[in-house]
Write a protein that holds these residues in place. Structure first.
Motif, PDB file in Angstrom:
ATOM      1  N   TYR A  96       0.837  -1.212   0.000  1.00 25.82           N
ATOM      2  CA  TYR A  96       0.000   0.000   0.000  1.00 25.82           C
ATOM      3  C   TYR A  96       0.865   1.252   0.000  1.00 25.82           C
ATOM      4  O   TYR A  96       0.561   2.233  -0.684  1.00 25.82           O
ATOM      5  CB  TYR A  96      -0.925  -0.015   1.206  1.00 25.82           C
ATOM      6  N   ASP A  97       1.951   1.245   0.786  1.00 28.28           N
ATOM      7  CA  ASP A  97       2.827   2.412   0.863  1.00 28.28           C
ATOM      8  C   ASP A  97       3.394   2.777  -0.502  1.00 28.28           C
ATOM      9  O   ASP A  97       3.508   3.948  -0.851  1.00 28.28           O
ATOM     10  CB  ASP A  97       3.991   2.143   1.823  1.00 28.28           C
ATOM     11  N   VAL A 177      -9.524   1.548   5.750  1.00 25.66           N
ATOM     12  CA  VAL A 177      -9.074   2.065   7.047  1.00 25.66           C
ATOM     13  C   VAL A 177      -7.928   3.042   6.860  1.00 25.66           C
ATOM     14  O   VAL A 177      -7.878   4.112   7.484  1.00 25.66           O
ATOM     15  CB  VAL A 177      -8.664   0.902   7.970  1.00 25.66           C
ATOM     16  N   ARG A 178      -6.985   2.692   5.982  1.00 26.14           N
ATOM     17  CA  ARG A 178      -5.863   3.603   5.737  1.00 26.14           C
ATOM     18  C   ARG A 178      -6.341   4.921   5.159  1.00 26.14           C
ATOM     19  O   ARG A 178      -5.856   6.009   5.526  1.00 26.14           O
ATOM     20  CB  ARG A 178      -4.863   2.954   4.777  1.00 26.14           C
ATOM     21  N   ARG A 179      -7.286   4.859   4.263  1.00 19.28           N
ATOM     22  CA  ARG A 179      -7.778   6.090   3.647  1.00 19.28           C
ATOM     23  C   ARG A 179      -8.537   6.954   4.640  1.00 19.28           C
ATOM     24  O   ARG A 179      -8.590   8.175   4.505  1.00 19.28           O
ATOM     25  CB  ARG A 179      -8.678   5.758   2.454  1.00 19.28           C
ATOM     26  N   ARG A 180      -9.126   6.338   5.644  1.00 21.90           N
ATOM     27  CA  ARG A 180      -9.889   7.100   6.636  1.00 21.90           C
ATOM     28  C   ARG A 180      -9.013   7.607   7.773  1.00 21.90           C
ATOM     29  O   ARG A 180      -9.509   8.164   8.741  1.00 21.90           O
ATOM     30  CB  ARG A 180     -11.044   6.264   7.163  1.00 21.90           C
ATOM     31  N   GLY A 181      -7.718   7.348   7.663  1.00 23.38           N
ATOM     32  CA  GLY A 181      -6.792   8.004   8.570  1.00 23.38           C
ATOM     33  C   GLY A 181      -6.528   7.310   9.879  1.00 23.38           C
ATOM     34  O   GLY A 181      -6.062   7.953  10.827  1.00 23.38           O
ATOM     35  N   ALA A 182      -6.796   5.983   9.971  1.00 24.04           N
ATOM     36  CA  ALA A 182      -6.494   5.275  11.223  1.00 24.04           C
ATOM     37  C   ALA A 182      -5.020   4.907  11.236  1.00 24.04           C
ATOM     38  O   ALA A 182      -4.635   3.751  11.203  1.00 24.04           O
ATOM     39  CB  ALA A 182      -7.364   4.031  11.349  1.00 24.04           C
ATOM     40  N   ARG A 183      -4.165   5.913  11.279  1.00 25.88           N
ATOM     41  CA  ARG A 183      -2.730   5.670  11.106  1.00 25.88           C
ATOM     42  C   ARG A 183      -2.044   5.234  12.392  1.00 25.88           C
ATOM     43  O   ARG A 183      -0.998   4.592  12.357  1.00 25.88           O
ATOM     44  CB  ARG A 183      -2.078   6.933  10.552  1.00 25.88           C
ATOM     45  N   ARG A 184      -2.604   5.584  13.490  1.00 21.96           N
ATOM     46  CA  ARG A 184      -1.979   5.149  14.738  1.00 21.96           C
ATOM     47  C   ARG A 184      -2.112   3.647  14.921  1.00 21.96           C
ATOM     48  O   ARG A 184      -1.259   3.003  15.535  1.00 21.96           O
ATOM     49  CB  ARG A 184      -2.618   5.874  15.919  1.00 21.96           C
ATOM     50  N   LEU A 185      -3.200   3.069  14.384  1.00 18.83           N
ATOM     51  CA  LEU A 185      -3.422   1.631  14.528  1.00 18.83           C
ATOM     52  C   LEU A 185      -2.619   0.833  13.524  1.00 18.83           C
ATOM     53  O   LEU A 185      -1.923  -0.108  13.871  1.00 18.83           O
ATOM     54  CB  LEU A 185      -4.909   1.309  14.353  1.00 18.83           C
ATOM     55  N   LEU A 186      -2.701   1.224  12.244  1.00 22.13           N
ATOM     56  CA  LEU A 186      -2.083   0.433  11.201  1.00 22.13           C
ATOM     57  C   LEU A 186      -0.809   1.044  10.646  1.00 22.13           C
ATOM     58  O   LEU A 186      -0.116   0.436   9.856  1.00 22.13           O
ATOM     59  CB  LEU A 186      -3.081   0.213  10.046  1.00 22.13           C
ATOM     60  N   GLY A 187      -0.502   2.245  11.005  1.00 21.50           N
ATOM     61  CA  GLY A 187       0.724   2.864  10.549  1.00 21.50           C
ATOM     62  C   GLY A 187       0.591   3.483   9.182  1.00 21.50           C
ATOM     63  O   GLY A 187      -0.277   3.153   8.401  1.00 21.50           O
TER      64      GLY A 187
END
Length: 401
Positions: A96-97, A177-187
């Motif tokens: 994804y990155d 989830v990544r697009r919705r900004g849950a970055r603390r959970l999934l990085g």
């Protein structure tokens, strides 16, 4: 990761571009995939000759050795597909990155969706033809006809490719989830095409214990409504009662990548993992041998709680032990291992018709269940890789498989 690792269902994506350095190849994960794929082949061979009628072709055991095959299936089921999902989760963030949301989704749709369609439209008709012939004859005895198209539609399922089906759903959910900004959970590694190197964070023993307990409780509660004998038609999910393990292991794989857990696990952690898995099993086997039929399946029984606790403990212990063992002892590859690794996903996709064909070929042989298992398994493993090689040699097939 290299293309050989990430072009399969559990690891998909192109090689790093020339403008940034290649990440070191984790050969031990390659080798883990080989071992787990071989276990899939052996697992379904054991189902063929054991007492669990959950395969396209079965010969129910007529002797006590079939029980040994059932125990082998039980051990495998407790951890090996969850381990596959964990490996898949581990390689998802990097893909994804590099690509971003839309290219990531298109890549997953190609590398997972095409094999799924190929199985449903090409492989499954061959695999299920024996079952159709038996059912057609049964209908004929009643004076009714059963056209193949009707049998195909009514018995529609993804077979072993249910794993690819579920993994595609997990990949889509991860992207959302990544697009919705849950970055603390999934990085998050920032913009697509750029990777952020973070200092590894050692995995704490208390976190392992808490995760294991939480997984056991989640599995127990899940089986109130989705017991072990549940089958989801059309989607073809053979083990939906294990979904808490599959989902949590996928997320755990994502976190393991971000925090560098596989590289920070100590040798002692691997030894403890194997020891705990062994001790839990030695305590569980006498229990499972005396429990009433159906009591372990779910529905809120206390026996189901014990079963969920053993499965979770065994799975976590085996994952820890095998990860460390392969990292320390099998982190290298020669020509043979490289060949096996490149074709592992293709083996997963095509092994069903190979096993069914061998089952029919040795239908005439009357022997103990364990003996037929050993014979067919010894033939199936090399034959599956040979067929996988032939399939991947087709034009453009290696871009998907």
């Amino acid at each position: 990761m290299t293309d050989d690792l990430e072009r399969t269902a559990v690891m998909a994506g192109p090689e790093p571009s020339a403008d940034r350095p290649k990440r070191p190849r984790l050969l031990y994960i390659d080798n883990l995939r080989i071992a787990l794929t071989a276990l899939v082949v052996l697992h379904h061979t054991a189902v063929t000759y054991g007492n669990i009628p959950a395969w396209y072709y079965t010969e129910p055991a007529k002797d006590g050795s079939g029980l040994l095959l059932d125990v082998f299936v039980m051990f495998n089921q407790a951890f090996f597909m969850g381990f596959f999902f964990m490996i898949a989760g581990y390689f998802t963030p990097a893909s994804y990155d590099r690509k971003g949301a839309r290219p990531f989704f298109r890549d997953r749709l190609k590398r997972l969706g095409i094999p799924l369609l190929a199985f449903l439209l090409l492989i499954r008709p061959l695999t299920g033809f024996g079952g159709y012939a038996d059912l057609r004859d049964a209908f004929a005895e009643r004076g009714k006809a059963l056209p193949y198209w009707l049998y195909y539609v009514l018995s529609w399922d993804a077979g072993p490719l249910w794993f690819v089906e579920v993994l595609l759903v997990f990949a889509v959910l991860y992207a959302l989830v990544r697009r919705r900004g849950a970055r603390r959970l999934l990085g998050s590694a920032g913009e697509p095409g750029r990777e952020t190197v973070r200092a590894p964070r050692p995995l704490r023993p208390l976190a392992v214990v808490v995760f294991t307990v939480a997984l056991a409780l989640a599995t127990y509660l899940w089986r109130f409504v989705v017991p072990n004998d549940t089958y989801v038609p059309f989607l073809g999910l053979p083990t939906p009662s294990y979904m808490p393990q599959y989902a949590s292991f996928f997320v755990l794989g994502v976190l393991a990548y971000r925090r560098g857990w596989p590289q920070t696990l100590s040798r002692a952690a691997g030894r403890v993992g194997f020891a705990v898995a062994t001790a839990a099993t030695l305590a569980y086997l006498p229990f499972v041998a005396t429990v009433k039929t159906g009591a372990l399946d779910g529905h809120g029984t206390w026996q189901s709680l014990v079963s969920s606790a053993w499965e979770s403990t065994f799975a976590v212990g085996m994952v820890l032990g095998l990860t460390v063992f392969f990292r320390e002892r099998l982190n290298r590859q020669g020509t043979t291992a490289g060949f096996l690794s490149r074709h592992a996903f293709a083996v997963y996709v095509i092994h069903a018709p190979v096993l069914v064909g061998l089952g029919f070929a040795f239908r005439w042989l009357h022997a103990p269940a364990a003996a037929k298992f050993a014979l067919v398994a010894a033939l199936a493993l090399p034959l599956c890789w040979a067929v996988a090689y032939a399939v991947r040699s087709l034009p453009r097939a290696d871009r998907v498989l």
